[in-house]
Design a protein around this motif. Sequence first.
Motif, PDB file in Angstrom:
ATOM      1  N   VAL A 200      -3.048   0.087  -4.450  1.00 28.82           N
ATOM      2  CA  VAL A 200      -3.214  -1.189  -3.694  1.00 28.82           C
ATOM      3  C   VAL A 200      -2.158  -1.789  -4.498  1.00 28.82           C
ATOM      4  N   HIS A 201      -1.536  -3.372  -4.131  1.00 33.76           N
ATOM      5  CA  HIS A 201      -1.362  -4.475  -5.032  1.00 33.76           C
ATOM      6  C   HIS A 201      -0.673  -5.447  -4.167  1.00 33.76           C
ATOM      7  N   TYR A 202      -1.728  -5.853  -4.651  1.00 34.33           N
ATOM      8  CA  TYR A 202      -1.833  -7.452  -3.911  1.00 34.33           C
ATOM      9  C   TYR A 202      -0.886  -8.387  -5.241  1.00 34.33           C
ATOM     10  N   ALA A 203       0.152  -9.147  -4.498  1.00 36.07           N
ATOM     11  CA  ALA A 203       0.814 -10.310  -5.262  1.00 36.07           C
ATOM     12  C   ALA A 203      -0.291 -11.895  -5.347  1.00 36.07           C
ATOM     13  N   GLY A 204      -0.649 -12.175  -6.572  1.00 33.31           N
ATOM     14  CA  GLY A 204      -1.030 -13.639  -6.461  1.00 33.31           C
ATOM     15  C   GLY A 204       0.065 -14.191  -6.438  1.00 33.31           C
ATOM     16  N   VAL A 205      -0.328 -15.593  -5.161  1.00 37.66           N
ATOM     17  CA  VAL A 205       0.342 -16.810  -5.079  1.00 37.66           C
ATOM     18  C   VAL A 205      -0.153 -17.959  -5.715  1.00 37.66           C
TER      19      VAL A 205
ATOM     20  N   VAL B  85       1.043  -1.084  -0.089  1.00 35.51           N
ATOM     21  CA  VAL B  85       0.024  -0.124  -0.247  1.00 35.51           C
ATOM     22  C   VAL B  85       0.647   1.225   0.175  1.00 35.51           C
ATOM     23  N   THR B  86       0.790   2.317  -1.042  1.00 35.98           N
ATOM     24  CA  THR B  86       1.940   3.449  -1.034  1.00 35.98           C
ATOM     25  C   THR B  86       0.658   4.152  -1.377  1.00 35.98           C
ATOM     26  N   TYR B  87       0.733   5.133   0.108  1.00 36.01           N
ATOM     27  CA  TYR B  87       0.390   6.194   0.362  1.00 36.01           C
ATOM     28  C   TYR B  87       0.983   7.679  -0.282  1.00 36.01           C
ATOM     29  N   THR B  88       0.835   8.810  -1.285  1.00 34.23           N
ATOM     30  CA  THR B  88       1.450   9.437  -2.272  1.00 34.23           C
ATOM     31  C   THR B  88       0.788  10.726  -1.384  1.00 34.23           C
ATOM     32  N   VAL B  89       1.471  11.934  -0.681  1.00 33.90           N
ATOM     33  CA  VAL B  89       0.855  12.686  -0.215  1.00 33.90           C
ATOM     34  C   VAL B  89       1.885  14.535  -1.549  1.00 33.90           C
ATOM     35  N   ASP B  90       0.555  15.052  -2.081  1.00 33.29           N
ATOM     36  CA  ASP B  90       0.458  16.400  -2.293  1.00 33.29           C
ATOM     37  C   ASP B  90       0.824  17.601  -1.093  1.00 33.29           C
ATOM     38  N   GLY B  91       1.616  18.489  -2.117  1.00 31.61           N
ATOM     39  CA  GLY B  91       1.075  19.893  -1.072  1.00 31.61           C
ATOM     40  C   GLY B  91      -0.244  20.757  -0.982  1.00 31.61           C
ATOM     41  N   THR B  92      -1.417  19.878  -1.952  1.00 31.51           N
ATOM     42  CA  THR B  92      -2.975  19.798  -1.514  1.00 31.51           C
ATOM     43  C   THR B  92      -3.378  19.450  -0.502  1.00 31.51           C
TER      44      THR B  92
END
Length: 318
Positions: A148-153, A134-141
């Motif tokens: 969100v990336h699920y790795a299949g197995v 899970v990657t959160y990217t915050v900008d100045g606003t």
Amino acid sequence: MDCTNKKSLRVVYGDFTLGVHGEGFDYIFSYAQGGLESIVKNGYEWLYRCPKPTFWRALTDNDRGSKFQIKSGSWLAADMFMDCKDVEVIMDGVSQGKPCAPENNRYGSDIEAEEMVVRYIYETITRPSTTVTVTYTVDGTGKIKVDVHYAGVKGLPQLPAFGMRFIMPTLADKYMYQGLSGETYPDRKAGAVEGIYEVKDLSLTPYLVPQECGMHMDTDWVEVSRHTSLNNSRTDSSAQTLRIEKTEDAFAFSCLPYTAEEIENATHHEELPPARRTVLCVYGAVRGVGGIDSWGSDVEKVYHISAEEDITYSFAIC
């Protein structure tokens, strides 16, 4: 909020948290809790627990009839217990690693950035295990893009659902969304009508046995409104709104007073706990509910979710 103006973020490197602040917003990312710990907009808190990946939706009568819980019950445990294996902070494109104490001492007190990225890697307790990033990217606003990336197995059973679960401190007054009318699922949406809808009743659909309900497919945005707070010092009781919107593809969501586990644990509606929280789940994949019969037929294959294949989706918090 004007999303066209570039503004700097104020960044605070704490011992076990990362603070990201700007005009009208304050976010706290926790290393210890393994997630986004606080979303404060205009002084109003939106999180009761860190958002985490979710894999389970409550069983339906059709699920029970086909014994789906026997085949895929391990996802219920995975939904309840999540291990955060790694955290990475990236400031303006440069990795800072996991800057908790004492590494945080190398930073000053007044740090500005144009963009902050915080990435969490979770490992499931399934056998075999898999990971969710899970990657959160915050900008100045103050806009937060969530990838969100699920790795299949190979060897994992079918998923009931896959998404992110946000638990809010108090019960919402209502929510509005742009998408399909009524309660919809991948195999139950042909008669729905696209539009903008307002829902003021967050109670469960009154099935005889509490079960999965309240899903909305193909959503462009949803706005949740609350006026209550757990902050006893708060004097402003005006309604506040949090918006979730698509970044590319439409998403599915449900907004209920209970987690899937709480619904699962009740055999009658009077056994449900008091409605005191808001559970907003934003999904990238949802299993169909079937309905051919309730004594053995599975959901049609096209509406299954394979846990052996990758799942990737994104959305934005505004």
